[in-house]
Design an enzyme around this catalytic site. Structure first.
Site, mmCIF file in Angstrom:
data_model
loop_
_atom_site.group_PDB
_atom_site.id
_atom_site.type_symbol
_atom_site.label_atom_id
_atom_site.label_comp_id
_atom_site.label_asym_id
_atom_site.label_seq_id
_atom_site.Cartn_x
_atom_site.Cartn_y
_atom_site.Cartn_z
ATOM 1 C CG ASN A 7 13.550 23.787 33.238
ATOM 2 O OD1 ASN A 7 12.566 24.519 33.450
ATOM 3 N ND2 ASN A 7 13.480 22.613 33.578
ATOM 4 C CG HIS A 10 11.798 28.325 38.116
ATOM 5 N ND1 HIS A 10 10.998 27.800 38.911
ATOM 6 C CD2 HIS A 10 12.893 27.562 37.788
ATOM 7 C CE1 HIS A 10 11.712 26.696 39.553
ATOM 8 N NE2 HIS A 10 12.677 26.528 39.060
ATOM 9 C CG HIS A 43 9.504 18.535 35.924
ATOM 10 N ND1 HIS A 43 10.314 18.641 37.083
ATOM 11 C CD2 HIS A 43 8.492 17.736 36.000
ATOM 12 C CE1 HIS A 43 9.996 17.447 37.725
ATOM 13 N NE2 HIS A 43 8.991 16.681 37.107
ATOM 14 N NE ARG A 45 7.399 18.900 41.276
ATOM 15 C CZ ARG A 45 8.650 18.618 41.610
ATOM 16 N NH1 ARG A 45 9.931 18.885 41.099
ATOM 17 N NH2 ARG A 45 8.901 17.811 42.650
ATOM 18 N NE ARG A 49 6.532 21.679 43.261
ATOM 19 C CZ ARG A 49 7.442 21.553 44.078
ATOM 20 N NH1 ARG A 49 8.578 21.880 44.124
ATOM 21 N NH2 ARG A 49 7.143 20.164 44.894
ATOM 22 C CD GLU A 70 13.458 18.597 33.415
ATOM 23 O OE1 GLU A 70 12.755 19.090 34.411
ATOM 24 O OE2 GLU A 70 14.332 19.314 32.942
ATOM 25 C CB THR A 101 14.683 17.151 40.326
ATOM 26 O OG1 THR A 101 13.687 17.791 39.216
ATOM 27 C CG2 THR A 101 14.803 15.685 39.920
ATOM 28 C CD GLU A 151 19.368 16.893 31.689
ATOM 29 O OE1 GLU A 151 18.520 16.634 30.770
ATOM 30 O OE2 GLU A 151 19.164 17.575 32.598
ATOM 31 C CG HIS A 190 19.323 20.129 38.882
ATOM 32 N ND1 HIS A 190 19.608 20.900 40.350
ATOM 33 C CD2 HIS A 190 17.865 19.716 39.115
ATOM 34 C CE1 HIS A 190 18.542 20.922 40.933
ATOM 35 N NE2 HIS A 190 17.618 20.444 40.182
HETATM 36 N N1 PXP Z 1 17.548 18.941 33.969
HETATM 37 C C1 PXP Z 1 16.673 18.439 34.836
HETATM 38 C C2 PXP Z 1 16.134 16.901 34.551
HETATM 39 C C3 PXP Z 1 15.770 18.961 35.882
HETATM 40 O O1 PXP Z 1 15.044 18.422 36.667
HETATM 41 C C4 PXP Z 1 15.906 20.490 36.100
HETATM 42 C C5 PXP Z 1 15.084 21.270 36.909
HETATM 43 O O2 PXP Z 1 14.005 21.014 36.737
HETATM 44 C C6 PXP Z 1 17.032 20.891 35.104
HETATM 45 C C7 PXP Z 1 17.665 20.384 34.301
HETATM 46 C C8 PXP Z 1 17.227 22.712 35.211
HETATM 47 O O3 PXP Z 1 17.643 22.636 36.629
HETATM 48 P P1 PXP Z 1 17.925 24.101 36.947
HETATM 49 O O4 PXP Z 1 16.609 24.944 37.080
HETATM 50 O O5 PXP Z 1 18.793 24.055 38.103
HETATM 51 O O6 PXP Z 1 18.842 25.060 35.898
#
Ligand code: PXP
Length: 244
Positions: A7, A10, A43, A45, A49, A70, A101, A151, A190
């Site tokens: 992901n 960031h 994601h 959003r 953001r 996402e 999330t 998930e 997550h």
């Molecule tokens: N899976 C989902 C569904 C999420 O919403 C997120 C955060 O955007 C992640 C995985 C990744 O989480 P993390 O950034 O804490 O690794």
């Protein structure tokens, strides 16, 4: 081997701090791909953001690996997802005021609404994953509306300390076994980090993990390629020691 979705939200968080072009999200995605990631996850959003609309279109055009989008079950985002048609969409709950999330999606409480989203995505040949807390009724509801994957939200496990982590792991484990009795496949994500990944990656029938924050944070110190590779090393270790 359990597959890795990286992901890169960031990377966009950092870019949006200056509303400029750098760091380049496509360059980051390509580094992840070359390091061996099986999928890129973003994601989009409602508040935009971090990831912007132009990012999801550019990623769809340039990625060689799968794209996992996402998203909330929101009409505007659903339209974008149907236009882009990523490999998978992962439906998540979304609150404007949250930092990330927070909980899983209440599938059981929104069967009709989410069933329509699943159908709208299937019309475009997009697979649908439900991001849920490890609760049997949410697994059953996801299967009922035809989701392709679940998930499991690993946030509570990731935040737990000491024996509480085992309790959370057991909840995930029980749900994993329940999911194996359905037609859905198991993903997890997550809060997973290089430190806490190993026990979670041993969940039975796990096919994919999605990891963001820790990889991007580690990238500051060891580089993005290495941060992806060290996670892949853990997943490979799980594969080699499956029967151990
Ligand atoms: N899976 C989902 C569904 C999420 O919403 C997120 C955060 O955007 C992640 C995985 C990744 O989480 P993390 O950034 O804490 O690794």
């Amino acid at each position: 081997m359990i597959e890795l979705g990286v992901n890169i939200d960031h990377v966009a968080t950092l870019r949006q701090a200056r509303r400029g072009q750098r760091p380049d999200i496509i360059a980051a995605a390509k580094v992840c791909e070359l390091a061996g990631a099986h999928q890129l996850t973003v994601h989009l959003r409602k508040d935009r953001r971090h990831i912007q609309d132009r990012d999801v279109f550019a990623l769809k055009d340039t990625l060689l690996v799968r794209m996992n989008l996402e998203m909330a079950a929101d009409p505007e985002i659903i339209d974008i997802a149907r236009t882009i048609a990523p490999h998978t969409v992962c439906l998540v709950p979304e609150k404007r005021e949250e930092i990330t999330t927070e909980g899983g999606l209440d599938v059981a409480g929104q069967l009709d609404k989410l069933s329509e989203v699943v159908d709208a995505m299937h019309e475009k040949n997009v697979r649908v994953s439900m991001f849920i807390d490890p609760e049997p009724r949410q697994v059953e509801a996801s299967a009922k509306i035809g989701a392709d994957a679940v998930e499991l939200h690993t946030g509570a496990y990731a935040n737990a300390i000491g024996p509480e982590a085992d309790t959370e792991l057991n909840r995930l484990w029980d749900c994993a076994e329940l999911i194996a009795e359905t037609d859905m496949v198991l993903h997890a994500g997550h809060g997973l980090t290089i430190q806490n990944l190993l026990p979670a990656a041993r969940l039975p029938f796990l096919e994919e993990v999605n990891i963001g924050h820790d990889i991007i944070a580690r990238a500051l110190f060891i580089g993005l390629e290495n941060a992806v590779k060290e996670i892949l090393d853990v997943l490979r270790y799980v594969e080699y020691t499956l029967d151990a």
